[in-house]
Design an enzyme around this catalytic site. Structure first.
Site, PDB file in Angstrom:
ATOM      1  N   VAL A   1      -9.797   0.011  -0.732  1.00  0.00           N
ATOM      2  CA  VAL A   1      -9.493   1.328  -1.353  1.00  0.00           C
ATOM      3  C   VAL A   1      -8.228   0.396  -2.537  1.00  0.00           C
ATOM      4  O   VAL A   1      -7.753  -0.047  -1.914  1.00  0.00           O
ATOM      5  CB  VAL A   1      -8.566   2.256  -1.280  1.00  0.00           C
ATOM      6  CG1 VAL A   1      -7.623   2.979  -2.093  1.00  0.00           C
ATOM      7  CG2 VAL A   1      -9.047   2.840   0.453  1.00  0.00           C
ATOM      8  N   GLU A   2      -8.449   0.315  -3.643  1.00  0.00           N
ATOM      9  CA  GLU A   2      -7.876  -0.187  -4.834  1.00  0.00           C
ATOM     10  C   GLU A   2      -6.196   0.724  -5.186  1.00  0.00           C
ATOM     11  O   GLU A   2      -7.275   1.809  -5.561  1.00  0.00           O
ATOM     12  CB  GLU A   2      -8.129  -1.007  -5.978  1.00  0.00           C
ATOM     13  CG  GLU A   2      -8.144  -1.819  -6.875  1.00  0.00           C
ATOM     14  CD  GLU A   2      -8.718  -2.544  -7.940  1.00  0.00           C
ATOM     15  OE1 GLU A   2      -7.795  -2.955  -9.197  1.00  0.00           O
ATOM     16  OE2 GLU A   2     -10.017  -2.214  -8.098  1.00  0.00           O
TER      17      GLU A   2
END
Length: 127
Positions: A119-120
């Protein structure tokens, strides 16, 4: 065809409730829809959550927990995001780093959710 954006995408997960708690800790809103299905909403988009043993008729060819890699946008300064993640015991895998998003340069940190999805969390750089 003229596309206007992304409405939602789907993650296949081992445990829907654990995943809801994680994304809620990031600021998402857990919602229930349809036949008691769960999702997490971020702004005008959502992530639908399918359990690994789901009975949803239309799924990816090989739905696999941990196979996702995506970016959530924030208006919160990345330093504040990092602080909040540390307070919640969420490890920053990488970052902050400079990246290029769909509409320009941004600064990002990366974490992993309970299934291992990457998850960026990114904020667009402002002049």
């Amino acid at each position: 065809m003229k596309f206007t954006g992304i409405d939602h995408f789907v993650l296949t997960v081992e445990d829907v409730e654990t995943t809801c708690v994680f994304y809620e800790s990031l600021g998402g809103e857990v919602v229930t829809f349809g036949d008691d299905r769960r999702a997490v909403r971020f702004g005008d988009q959502k992530i639908n959550l399918h359990p690994i043993d789901n009975d949803v008729p239309h799924v990816a060819g090989d739905p696999t927990p941990g196979g996702g890699d995506f970016c959530l946008l924030t208006e919160t300064p990345i330093e504040e995001v990092e602080r909040r993640l540390r307070e919640q015991g969420i490890e920053v895998v990488t970052g902050p780093v400079e990246r290029t998003g769909a509409v320009g340069p941004m600064t990002s940190v990366y974490v992993r959710d309970p299934d291992g999805n990457l998850v960026e969390i990114a904020r667009y750089d402002r002049e």
